[in-house]
Motif scaffolding. Structure first.
Motif, mmCIF file in Angstrom:
data_model
loop_
_atom_site.group_PDB
_atom_site.id
_atom_site.type_symbol
_atom_site.label_atom_id
_atom_site.label_comp_id
_atom_site.label_asym_id
_atom_site.label_seq_id
_atom_site.Cartn_x
_atom_site.Cartn_y
_atom_site.Cartn_z
ATOM 1 N N UNK A 1 41.023 43.045 44.133
ATOM 2 C CA UNK A 1 40.722 44.378 44.654
ATOM 3 C C UNK A 1 39.219 44.656 44.475
ATOM 4 N N UNK A 2 38.783 45.834 44.857
ATOM 5 C CA UNK A 2 37.350 46.157 44.840
ATOM 6 C C UNK A 2 36.742 46.036 43.447
ATOM 7 N N UNK A 3 37.409 46.563 42.434
ATOM 8 C CA UNK A 3 36.873 46.511 41.072
ATOM 9 C C UNK A 3 36.866 45.078 40.543
ATOM 10 N N UNK A 4 37.927 44.345 40.820
ATOM 11 C CA UNK A 4 37.995 42.952 40.378
ATOM 12 C C UNK A 4 36.922 42.109 41.061
ATOM 13 N N UNK A 5 36.684 42.376 42.340
ATOM 14 C CA UNK A 5 35.670 41.623 43.076
ATOM 15 C C UNK A 5 34.280 41.914 42.533
ATOM 16 N N UNK A 6 34.014 43.162 42.204
ATOM 17 C CA UNK A 6 32.706 43.523 41.641
ATOM 18 C C UNK A 6 32.478 42.789 40.313
ATOM 19 N N UNK A 7 33.511 42.715 39.487
ATOM 20 C CA UNK A 7 33.411 42.014 38.207
ATOM 21 C C UNK A 7 33.207 40.517 38.433
#
Length: 185
Positions: A85-91
């Protein structure tokens, strides 16, 4: 110029097997780093299916990992596979900037094209142009301030083997005006 994963195994092992008790191993589907254990007396950088690019990427992670992390399976890193998801991808992208900058330098030293990878085809589609630019900026930082010691050592080994230019300069790393394509020139 031909690029064979067998050459990378030989170059890596000749450079690091005695000094760091680490070997580069052709694996199956998924890459993994395995520290020495009761089952195997040496650390293993296992890359996927004999893919040259996979070997470079896994070596780059190893070159970035500190001594304590090199005692942990997969360096103790958090990882969520494709479909983030967006947060996981940013990390994920935050953790990948340095290894992909090192990987890019390996490709330049080996006279190979390099493509930054956000590695999330079935998940959230982040701003890949921004990620590519961050990787490029990290390369520029390394050129100005120096690569990690083991990365620099392997860059020199690759450069000697593939007869490429040293020292690496920013001019060897090309990004078009929209950051779409990044490759060795």
């Amino acid at each position: 110029m031909a690029h064979h994963y067998q050459d990378l195994i030989q170059l890596f092992d000749k450079t690091f097997s005695n000094t760091h008790n680490t070997r580069l191993i052709k694996g199956a589907d998924e890459p993994i780093y395995l520290p020495a254990s009761k089952e195997c007396s040496y650390h293993q950088i296992v890359f996927a299916r004999g893919y040259y690019a996979s070997a470079f990427h896994e070596i780059a992670h190893w070159c970035h990992a500190g001594a304590k992390r090199r005692l942990l399976e997969d360096y103790g890193y958090w990882y969520v596979p494709d479909g983030r998801n967006e947060q996981q991808q940013a990390k994920f992208e935050q953790a990948e900037v340095i290894p992909q900058a090192i990987e890019w330098a390996f490709n330049v030293a080996a006279k190979r094209k390099f493509h930054v990878s956000a590695d999330n085809l079935s998940g959230f589609q982040a701003d890949t142009e921004r990620f590519k630019l961050r990787v490029y900026q990290q390369v520029c930082h390394f050129i100005e301030h120096g690569f990690p010691e083991r990365a620099q050592q392997f860059i020199e080994v690759l450069s000697t083997f593939y007869h490429s230019t040293l020292p690496l300069t920013v001019e060897l790393f090309q990004v078009d005006s929209t950051c779409h394509e990044i490759e060795y020139e």
